[in-house]
Scaffold this active site. Structure first.
Site, PDB file in Angstrom:
ATOM      1  N   TYR A 164      15.420   4.656  13.105  1.00 25.83           N
ATOM      2  CA  TYR A 164      15.055   4.060  11.812  1.00 25.83           C
ATOM      3  C   TYR A 164      16.291   3.466  11.145  1.00 25.83           C
ATOM      4  CZ  TYR A 164      14.040   4.047   6.756  1.00 25.83           C
ATOM      5  OH  TYR A 164      13.925   3.701   5.425  1.00 25.83           O
ATOM      6  N   ASP A 214       6.319   2.769  -2.962  1.00 27.71           N
ATOM      7  CA  ASP A 214       7.093   1.852  -3.800  1.00 27.71           C
ATOM      8  C   ASP A 214       6.303   0.584  -4.094  1.00 27.71           C
ATOM      9  OD1 ASP A 214       8.986   3.745  -3.343  1.00 27.71           O
ATOM     10  OD2 ASP A 214      10.501   2.405  -2.511  1.00 27.71           O
ATOM     11  N   GLU A 253      19.970   6.095   4.385  1.00 28.09           N
ATOM     12  CA  GLU A 253      20.060   6.539   5.784  1.00 28.09           C
ATOM     13  C   GLU A 253      21.134   5.756   6.551  1.00 28.09           C
ATOM     14  OE1 GLU A 253      18.258   8.839   8.048  1.00 28.09           O
ATOM     15  OE2 GLU A 253      18.190   9.783   6.083  1.00 28.09           O
ATOM     16  N   THR A 277      18.576   1.368   2.736  1.00 26.25           N
ATOM     17  CA  THR A 277      18.421   2.816   2.577  1.00 26.25           C
ATOM     18  C   THR A 277      19.729   3.589   2.703  1.00 26.25           C
ATOM     19  OG1 THR A 277      17.544   4.768   3.747  1.00 26.25           O
ATOM     20  CG2 THR A 277      17.729   2.772   5.032  1.00 26.25           C
ATOM     21  N   LYS A 301      17.275  -0.397  10.288  1.00 27.45           N
ATOM     22  CA  LYS A 301      17.554  -0.804   8.903  1.00 27.45           C
ATOM     23  C   LYS A 301      18.954  -1.426   8.760  1.00 27.45           C
ATOM     24  CE  LYS A 301      13.946   0.280   6.218  1.00 27.45           C
ATOM     25  NZ  LYS A 301      13.386  -0.537   5.138  1.00 27.45           N
ATOM     26  N   THR A 348       0.822  -1.222   0.000  1.00 26.80           N
ATOM     27  CA  THR A 348       0.000   0.000   0.000  1.00 26.80           C
ATOM     28  C   THR A 348       0.855   1.271   0.000  1.00 26.80           C
ATOM     29  OG1 THR A 348      -0.095  -0.090   2.410  1.00 26.80           O
ATOM     30  CG2 THR A 348      -1.941  -1.102   1.213  1.00 26.80           C
TER      31      THR A 348
HETATM   32  P1  NAP Z   1       5.901   4.055   2.565  1.00 25.45           P
HETATM   33  O1  NAP Z   1       5.188   4.770   1.484  1.00 25.45           O
HETATM   34  O2  NAP Z   1       5.935   4.626   3.935  1.00 25.45           O
HETATM   35  O3  NAP Z   1       5.295   2.567   2.633  1.00 25.45           O
HETATM   36  C1  NAP Z   1       5.587   1.707   3.699  1.00 25.45           C
HETATM   37  C2  NAP Z   1       4.679   0.487   3.601  1.00 25.45           C
HETATM   38  O4  NAP Z   1       4.932  -0.363   4.728  1.00 25.45           O
HETATM   39  C3  NAP Z   1       3.174   0.815   3.653  1.00 25.45           C
HETATM   40  O5  NAP Z   1       2.492  -0.088   2.837  1.00 25.45           O
HETATM   41  C4  NAP Z   1       2.843   0.560   5.119  1.00 25.45           C
HETATM   42  O6  NAP Z   1       1.480   0.271   5.335  1.00 25.45           O
HETATM   43  C5  NAP Z   1       3.685  -0.666   5.355  1.00 25.45           C
HETATM   44  N1  NAP Z   1       3.930  -0.952   6.769  1.00 25.45           N
HETATM   45  C6  NAP Z   1       4.408  -0.121   7.724  1.00 25.45           C
HETATM   46  N2  NAP Z   1       4.513  -0.774   8.904  1.00 25.45           N
HETATM   47  C7  NAP Z   1       4.070  -2.037   8.676  1.00 25.45           C
HETATM   48  C8  NAP Z   1       3.916  -3.179   9.492  1.00 25.45           C
HETATM   49  N3  NAP Z   1       4.244  -3.169  10.794  1.00 25.45           N
HETATM   50  N4  NAP Z   1       3.445  -4.309   8.944  1.00 25.45           N
HETATM   51  C9  NAP Z   1       3.090  -4.346   7.631  1.00 25.45           C
HETATM   52  N5  NAP Z   1       3.215  -3.302   6.801  1.00 25.45           N
HETATM   53  C10 NAP Z   1       3.700  -2.151   7.328  1.00 25.45           C
HETATM   54  O7  NAP Z   1       7.425   3.788   2.149  1.00 25.45           O
HETATM   55  P2  NAP Z   1       8.086   3.782   0.686  1.00 25.45           P
HETATM   56  O8  NAP Z   1       8.602   5.138   0.403  1.00 25.45           O
HETATM   57  O9  NAP Z   1       7.198   3.104  -0.263  1.00 25.45           O
HETATM   58  O10 NAP Z   1       9.375   2.880   0.978  1.00 25.45           O
HETATM   59  C11 NAP Z   1       9.348   1.466   0.803  1.00 25.45           C
HETATM   60  C12 NAP Z   1      10.492   0.837   1.590  1.00 25.45           C
HETATM   61  O11 NAP Z   1      11.731   1.355   1.129  1.00 25.45           O
HETATM   62  C13 NAP Z   1      10.479   1.108   3.085  1.00 25.45           C
HETATM   63  O12 NAP Z   1      11.001  -0.037   3.714  1.00 25.45           O
HETATM   64  C14 NAP Z   1      11.427   2.272   3.267  1.00 25.45           C
HETATM   65  O13 NAP Z   1      11.975   2.262   4.559  1.00 25.45           O
HETATM   66  C15 NAP Z   1      12.447   1.953   2.206  1.00 25.45           C
HETATM   67  N6  NAP Z   1      13.149   3.103   1.591  1.00 25.45           N
HETATM   68  C16 NAP Z   1      12.451   4.155   1.089  1.00 25.45           C
HETATM   69  C17 NAP Z   1      13.125   5.184   0.463  1.00 25.45           C
HETATM   70  C18 NAP Z   1      12.379   6.358  -0.143  1.00 25.45           C
HETATM   71  O14 NAP Z   1      13.031   7.393  -0.378  1.00 25.45           O
HETATM   72  N7  NAP Z   1      11.090   6.243  -0.442  1.00 25.45           N
HETATM   73  C19 NAP Z   1      14.523   5.143   0.362  1.00 25.45           C
HETATM   74  C20 NAP Z   1      15.195   4.044   0.881  1.00 25.45           C
HETATM   75  C21 NAP Z   1      14.505   3.014   1.488  1.00 25.45           C
HETATM   76  P3  NAP Z   1       0.366   1.468   5.498  1.00 25.45           P
HETATM   77  O15 NAP Z   1       0.050   1.931   4.090  1.00 25.45           O
HETATM   78  O16 NAP Z   1      -0.753   0.778   6.159  1.00 25.45           O
HETATM   79  O17 NAP Z   1       1.020   2.542   6.321  1.00 25.45           O
HETATM   80  O1  G4F Z   2      11.678  13.812   3.365  1.00 22.26           O
HETATM   81  P1  G4F Z   2      12.323  13.377   4.620  1.00 22.26           P
HETATM   82  O2  G4F Z   2      11.439  13.166   5.799  1.00 22.26           O
HETATM   83  O3  G4F Z   2      13.156  12.075   4.253  1.00 22.26           O
HETATM   84  P2  G4F Z   2      14.401  11.354   4.937  1.00 22.26           P
HETATM   85  O4  G4F Z   2      14.500  11.641   6.382  1.00 22.26           O
HETATM   86  O5  G4F Z   2      15.597  11.653   4.104  1.00 22.26           O
HETATM   87  O6  G4F Z   2      13.994   9.809   4.791  1.00 22.26           O
HETATM   88  C1  G4F Z   2      13.464   9.305   3.578  1.00 22.26           C
HETATM   89  O7  G4F Z   2      14.519   8.868   2.754  1.00 22.26           O
HETATM   90  C2  G4F Z   2      15.290   7.776   3.289  1.00 22.26           C
HETATM   91  C3  G4F Z   2      16.377   7.450   2.256  1.00 22.26           C
HETATM   92  O8  G4F Z   2      17.512   8.234   2.502  1.00 22.26           O
HETATM   93  C4  G4F Z   2      14.376   6.600   3.510  1.00 22.26           C
HETATM   94  F1  G4F Z   2      15.096   5.545   4.000  1.00 22.26           F
HETATM   95  C5  G4F Z   2      13.274   6.976   4.479  1.00 22.26           C
HETATM   96  O9  G4F Z   2      12.370   5.872   4.606  1.00 22.26           O
HETATM   97  C6  G4F Z   2      12.511   8.172   3.918  1.00 22.26           C
HETATM   98  O10 G4F Z   2      11.845   7.758   2.752  1.00 22.26           O
HETATM   99  O11 G4F Z   2      13.434  14.436   5.051  1.00 22.26           O
HETATM  100  C7  G4F Z   2      14.448  14.847   4.173  1.00 22.26           C
HETATM  101  C8  G4F Z   2      15.223  16.000   4.800  1.00 22.26           C
HETATM  102  C9  G4F Z   2      15.662  15.727   6.244  1.00 22.26           C
HETATM  103  O12 G4F Z   2      16.983  16.172   6.402  1.00 22.26           O
HETATM  104  C10 G4F Z   2      14.741  16.600   7.085  1.00 22.26           C
HETATM  105  O13 G4F Z   2      15.302  17.064   8.312  1.00 22.26           O
HETATM  106  O14 G4F Z   2      14.360  17.132   4.867  1.00 22.26           O
HETATM  107  C11 G4F Z   2      14.503  17.754   6.124  1.00 22.26           C
HETATM  108  N1  G4F Z   2      13.286  18.526   6.427  1.00 22.26           N
HETATM  109  C12 G4F Z   2      13.244  19.863   6.561  1.00 22.26           C
HETATM  110  N2  G4F Z   2      11.993  20.250   6.863  1.00 22.26           N
HETATM  111  C13 G4F Z   2      12.058  18.027   6.623  1.00 22.26           C
HETATM  112  C14 G4F Z   2      11.232  19.125   6.900  1.00 22.26           C
HETATM  113  N3  G4F Z   2      11.582  16.762   6.581  1.00 22.26           N
HETATM  114  C15 G4F Z   2      10.250  16.578   6.804  1.00 22.26           C
HETATM  115  N4  G4F Z   2       9.742  15.323   6.723  1.00 22.26           N
HETATM  116  N5  G4F Z   2       9.412  17.630   7.099  1.00 22.26           N
HETATM  117  C16 G4F Z   2       9.864  18.917   7.167  1.00 22.26           C
HETATM  118  O15 G4F Z   2       9.100  19.849   7.432  1.00 22.26           O
END
Ligand code: NAP
Ligand code: G4F
Length: 382
Positions: A156, A13, A134, A132, A160, A10
């Site tokens: 987080y 990704d 991160e 990630t 990870k 859901t």
């Molecule tokens: P997202 O939009 O937050 O989606 C996370 C998914 O995990 C949602 O379907 C959520 O369900 C589900 N989930 C959360 N907790 C759960 C639990 N306890 N049991 C079962 N399902 C659960 O994240 P995304 O951006 O698609 O990212 C996908 C994955 O890649 C994540 O593992 C994230 O940490 C990792 N990642 C993301 C990025 C990025 O920039 N997007 C970068 C690096 C790694 P609900 O819809 O019900 O909340």
């Molecule tokens: O968009 P963010 O919340 O993403 P963040 O923390 O980089 O994490 C995302 O990317 C990771 C991959 O590197 C994933 F693993 C993780 O699951 C997630 O998808 O914040 C990006 C940056 C941070 O430095 C934060 O401090 O934006 C800065 N920021 C500034 N103002 C803010 C805000 N972030 C959020 N969420 N909200 C603000 O108002």
């Protein structure tokens, strides 16, 4: 037909990956958790398109914190490929819920890997772990590649790290086809609304339409290597099509600050910002308006914002106890071994997100003012 199982279907990704795999002819099993409100908005269209006996998209309930349902589902499905995308994925929220984050994002990975072993699926099932950038946290070198040491900066990232190493360990100890995609930030029009890019594009759209006055942000100096989720899910699939399991950095190789991302987003609608002041006193102020661009994007003459208006302010509420200042990935290995190249750059990403949010906000405003919901099919014809 190959069977793929996606946890976190859901999410952003999960939705793009499910779509990609269905197009490639897979039967896709999406795992979701129970929510008190609808949480399938991003994947509803997949049910509609594949309705009936011929459906190749199924879903089932589970939770990453529960082993029994995961084992049962893996036994029933015997997937060829598992993509573990489920996670509590918000870095700031992980400071408030560290134990839950460790359980879902760290131990959750172990639960799947152990289920594969328990069921004797080691030779059949390939496993992808959503690792990630991160992990690099307080970066040891720039740009970051597969050999850069990790230095996590949040609960987080620490959770990870466990997921990363247990994936490597099961590969080495039990010969599992398990690999990590070390993905840098990737965004899209369906990105969660509390991540900074989507927060900015939604606010820029709202402000341009006169529906919001100001945007409050945290650390404007943070820099991220932002790509498009559509490009990144292709890389996940490619990793599982290789002859041997390996870990890959997926990134664009360009980094942009939060401040610059805001400038680009407001610029899309002709609102040109300049930033003045420092730290908590920094403000994003209207420098000049490009009236022609505003009219082209919004469809009406510009009225409500003037040069000198303050549209962005800093709110320390959004600061994190420990911050990741700079991420910049080196995707050379992915390019050379997977043949992966991103199609999107950050400008194309901003344009697509702004365009989508403008349409969405206009529709929401229309509904708020007593309009009625129209189905996508009717909307297309109109
Ligand atoms: P997202 O939009 O937050 O989606 C996370 C998914 O995990 C949602 O379907 C959520 O369900 C589900 N989930 C959360 N907790 C759960 C639990 N306890 N049991 C079962 N399902 C659960 O994240 P995304 O951006 O698609 O990212 C996908 C994955 O890649 C994540 O593992 C994230 O940490 C990792 N990642 C993301 C990025 C990025 O920039 N997007 C970068 C690096 C790694 P609900 O819809 O019900 O909340
Ligand atoms: O968009 P963010 O919340 O993403 P963040 O923390 O980089 O994490 C995302 O990317 C990771 C991959 O590197 C994933 F693993 C993780 O699951 C997630 O998808 O914040 C990006 C940056 C941070 O430095 C934060 O401090 O934006 C800065 N920021 C500034 N103002 C803010 C805000 N972030 C959020 N969420 N909200 C603000 O108002």
């Amino acid at each position: 037909m190959k069977k793929a199982l996606i946890t976190g279907v859901t999410g952003q990704d999960g939705a793009y990956l499910a779509e990609l795999l269905i197009k490639k002819g897979y039967i896709v099993y999406g795992l979701k958790r129970r929510a008190s409100t609808f949480n399938t908005k991003r994947i509803d269209h997949l049910f509609v398109k594949n309705r009936g006996d011929e459906t190749n998209f199924h879903y089932a309930y589970t939770d990453m914190t529960e082993t029994t349902s995961l084992v049962r589902l893996l036994k029933e499905i015997e997937p060829d490929e598992i993509y573990n995308l489920a996670a509590q994925s918000h870095v700031k929220v992980s400071f408030d819920t560290p134990e839950y984050t460790a359980n879902a994002d760290g131990l959750g990975v172990l639960r799947i890997l152990e289920s594969i072993r328990l069921l004797g699926l080691e030779k059949k099932t390939k496993f992808y772990q959503a690792s990630t950038s991160e992990l690099y946290g307080k970066v040891r070198e720039t740009p970051q590649n597969e050999n850069t040491p990790f230095y996590p900066r949040s609960p987080y990232a620490v959770a990870k790290i466990y997921g990363y190493w247990i994936t490597v360990n099961y590969r080495e100890a039990y010969n599992l086809f398990s690999c990590n995609g070390i993905l840098f930030n990737h965004e899209s029009p369906i990105r969660g609304e509390t991540f900074v890019t989507r927060k900015i594009t939604r606010a820029a759209a709202n402000i341009a339409l006169g529906l919001q006055k100001k945007l409050l942000l945290g650390n404007l100096n943070a820099k991220r290597d932002w790509g498009h989720a559509k490009d990144y899910v292709k890389a996940m699939w490619l990793m599982l099509q290789q002859d041997k399991p390996e870990d890959f950095v997926i990134a664009t190789g360009i980094t942009t600050s939060v401040r610059e991302f805001a400038v680009k987003s407001f610029g899309y609608v002709g609102i040109n910002l300049v930033f003045l002041g420092e730290g908590e006193e920094e403000r994003g102020i209207v420098d000049h308006i490009d009236h022609e661009r505003y009219e082209r994007r919004i469809g009406k003459k510009f009225a409500h914002i003037r040069k000198g208006d303050v549209l962005i302010e800093v709110d320390p509420f959004y600061y994190r106890p420990t911050e990741v200042d700079l991420l910049l990935g080196d995707p050379t290995k992915a390019r050379e071994k997977l043949g992966w190249e991103p199609k999107y750059n950050v400008e194309m990403l901003v344009d697509e997100m702004m365009d989508s949010d403008l349409k969405m906000m206009q529709k929401e405003d229309y509904l708020k003012k007593g309009g009625f919901e129209i189905t996508p099919q009717i909307e297309d014809i109109m």
